[in-house]
Motif scaffolding. Structure first.
Motif, short mmCIF file in Angstrom:
data_model
loop_
_atom_site.label_atom_id
_atom_site.label_comp_id
_atom_site.label_asym_id
_atom_site.label_seq_id
_atom_site.Cartn_x
_atom_site.Cartn_y
_atom_site.Cartn_z
N MET A 1 69.78 61.33 54.54
CA MET A 1 68.24 61.65 54.72
C MET A 1 68.56 61.04 55.95
SD MET A 1 65.36 58.32 54.08
CE MET A 1 65.98 58.52 52.21
N GLN A 2 67.60 62.54 55.94
CA GLN A 2 67.61 63.05 58.15
C GLN A 2 66.69 62.20 58.37
OE1 GLN A 2 66.10 67.01 58.88
NE2 GLN A 2 67.69 67.96 57.81
N PRO A 3 67.47 62.01 59.53
CA PRO A 3 66.91 60.55 60.72
C PRO A 3 64.91 61.23 60.89
CG PRO A 3 67.93 61.97 62.37
CD PRO A 3 67.31 63.09 60.45
N LEU A 4 63.79 60.10 60.52
CA LEU A 4 62.82 60.18 60.40
C LEU A 4 62.16 61.02 62.04
CD1 LEU A 4 59.88 59.78 59.64
CD2 LEU A 4 60.16 58.00 60.61
N LYS A 5 61.97 62.13 61.48
CA LYS A 5 60.74 63.14 63.04
C LYS A 5 59.51 62.06 63.25
CE LYS A 5 59.77 67.28 61.96
NZ LYS A 5 58.36 67.53 62.90
N GLN A 6 59.26 62.28 64.54
CA GLN A 6 57.79 61.42 64.83
C GLN A 6 56.55 61.87 64.94
OE1 GLN A 6 57.04 58.49 64.01
NE2 GLN A 6 59.39 57.36 64.16
N SER A 7 55.68 62.62 64.79
CA SER A 7 54.99 63.30 65.57
C SER A 7 54.60 63.37 67.00
CB SER A 7 53.96 62.74 64.67
OG SER A 7 52.07 63.91 65.32
N SER A 8 53.80 64.28 67.36
CA SER A 8 53.50 64.71 69.02
C SER A 8 52.33 64.10 68.87
CB SER A 8 54.34 65.92 69.32
OG SER A 8 53.06 67.43 68.72
N TRP B 1 63.64 59.14 40.89
CA TRP B 1 64.12 58.43 42.26
C TRP B 1 62.79 57.91 43.73
CZ3 TRP B 1 63.99 59.73 46.90
CH2 TRP B 1 65.37 59.61 47.61
N ILE B 2 61.83 58.77 42.97
CA ILE B 2 60.82 58.65 44.23
C ILE B 2 60.27 56.68 44.16
CG2 ILE B 2 58.10 58.82 45.27
CD1 ILE B 2 59.68 61.79 44.43
N TRP B 3 59.57 56.33 43.07
CA TRP B 3 59.66 55.50 42.37
C TRP B 3 60.44 54.24 42.65
CZ3 TRP B 3 55.67 52.73 40.30
CH2 TRP B 3 55.71 51.09 40.24
N ARG B 4 61.80 54.31 43.40
CA ARG B 4 63.02 53.83 42.80
C ARG B 4 62.96 53.55 44.63
NH1 ARG B 4 66.32 56.89 39.41
NH2 ARG B 4 65.88 56.48 37.23
N ASN B 5 62.98 54.77 45.22
CA ASN B 5 63.12 54.77 45.96
C ASN B 5 61.83 55.11 47.78
OD1 ASN B 5 66.39 55.02 47.09
ND2 ASN B 5 65.59 56.52 45.25
N GLU C 1 60.21 52.24 49.72
CA GLU C 1 60.39 51.77 50.04
C GLU C 1 61.28 52.71 51.90
OE1 GLU C 1 61.23 47.09 52.36
OE2 GLU C 1 61.16 48.13 49.99
N ALA C 2 62.28 53.27 51.13
CA ALA C 2 63.33 53.89 52.15
C ALA C 2 62.88 55.03 52.36
CB ALA C 2 64.55 53.75 50.87
N LEU C 3 61.69 55.47 51.55
CA LEU C 3 61.25 57.15 52.34
C LEU C 3 59.97 56.69 53.21
CD1 LEU C 3 60.77 59.10 49.32
CD2 LEU C 3 62.28 59.28 51.43
N GLY C 4 59.43 55.35 53.06
CA GLY C 4 58.63 54.96 53.90
C GLY C 4 56.96 54.58 53.24
N VAL C 5 57.14 54.89 51.67
CA VAL C 5 55.48 55.23 50.78
C VAL C 5 55.47 54.38 49.82
CG1 VAL C 5 55.74 57.73 51.42
CG2 VAL C 5 56.58 56.54 49.13
N SER C 6 54.82 54.27 49.82
CA SER C 6 54.18 52.86 49.05
C SER C 6 53.75 53.40 47.03
CB SER C 6 52.79 52.85 48.68
OG SER C 6 51.69 52.86 48.43
N ARG C 7 54.44 53.07 46.06
CA ARG C 7 54.52 52.50 45.11
C ARG C 7 53.32 53.27 43.94
NH1 ARG C 7 58.94 48.45 42.94
NH2 ARG C 7 61.25 50.15 43.10
N LYS C 8 52.01 54.08 44.87
CA LYS C 8 51.24 53.87 44.53
C LYS C 8 51.11 55.20 44.16
CE LYS C 8 48.74 51.32 47.72
NZ LYS C 8 47.82 50.68 48.88
#
Length: 300
Positions: free
Chosen positions: A1-8, A141-145, A147-154
């Motif tokens: 997983m690439q590092p999180l790229k923060q917004s400018s 995979w998205i459902w299982r991961n 939290e690691a992605l920084g998103v919800s399961r909604k």
């Protein structure tokens, strides 16, 4: 997983239709009605590239299946609690790339909805059935991961054209049977856009040379031939100016599955052809976008 790229920094008809009776032109699906002088991809690609530079995102994350088994994730503020929209690109199951569709995430992220765009393998290197299975792998995979992605399961799922077909196939999946650790209905809502829901007419057109479907496979992966496992609401969309064949597919899907317990809204985007509809998808001032946002925020 690439590092999180923060917004400018217009309702269409829902009368029961038989898609196999629709006349298809020699190109296969009425796509000759598109304006030849308009090339949509460069504009989409430029807008997407600009958004990726400023977005808070994870790019080219592997979900562990196939040579193109990657996704991009665009994070809304408070992403672990915000709803998540997954988008599946089109391209007749044999071309396209998520990088052209980052732009669809921009107006949603700005309004508190995280977005994920996915890639998948293409025909003729793989079978259509393989693509359906690969997209299932991505969703699980998205459902299982999440939290690691920084998103919800909604989760909500949408896709355009071939992606509209894949969206409907995801809504037809019995997820608890697929994986006992998943809920029986993975999504809170779906938005199939210009989708192909009965693939049997495609078997006899020239474009099937790249898909290589036979009648058995086309029947097995046609959403209208499968039980719709989810009662979550869906917004079923097609451009008003698309061919009769495309509109008939959306009409057929709604007429097959709508019931008192399941809300399927049929919406025809005024004046839109097969690609204009994706401009409306990402236009926050357009009724199409507003309908999607209302669906997501009401349940997410």
């Amino acid at each position: 997983m690439q590092p999180l790229k923060q917004s400018s920094g217009l309702t269409g008809s829902t009368g029961k239709m038989h898609v196999d009776k629709i006349e298809y032109d020699q190109n296969g699906y009425g796509l000759d009605i598109l304006r030849a002088e308009v090339n949509y991809r460069p504009a989409w690609g430029e807008r997407s590239a600009v958004f990726r530079e400023k977005a808070r995102c994870l790019l080219d994350v592997s979900y562990g299946h196939g040579s193109r088994g990657t996704l991009d994730c665009f994070l809304a503020d408070n992403g672990l609690h915000a709803p998540t929209l997954i988008f599946i690109h089109g391209g007749y199951w044999h071309k396209g790339d998520k990088s052209f569709y980052s732009y669809v995430a921009e107006p949603f992220v700005a309004r508190g909805v995280s977005c994920i765009t996915i890639n998948y393998d293409f025909c003729p290197n793989v079978r259509m059935t393989d693509i359906v299975q690969q997209v299932r792998v991505a969703m699980a995979w998205i459902w299982r991961n999440a939290e690691a992605l920084g998103v919800s399961r909604k989760l909500f799922v949408s896709g355009h054209s071939a992606g509209g077909h894949l969206t409907a196939m995801m809504m037809a999946t019995d997820w608890a049977s697929y994986d006992s650790n998943l809920p029986s209905s993975l999504f809170l809502g779906g938005v199939p856009v210009s989708g192909l829901h009965d693939l049997r007419p495609l078997v006899d057109i020239p474009l099937n040379d790249v898909l290589r479907m036979d009648a058995e496979e086309a029947t097995a992966i046609s959403p209208v031939n499968l039980p719709l496992r989810s009662n979550a609401p869906q917004l079923v969309v097609c451009g008003q100016a698309e061919s009769d064949a495309f509109n008939a597919q959306s009409d057929l899907y709604v007429s097959t599955f709508e019931s008192p317990d399941r809300r399927l809204e049929r919406y025809a985007v005024p004046g839109a052809n097969h690609f204009d509809v994706m401009n409306a998808f990402a236009d926050p001032e357009h009724p199409f976008f507003q309908k999607m946002l209302a669906l997501i925020t009401a349940r997410g």
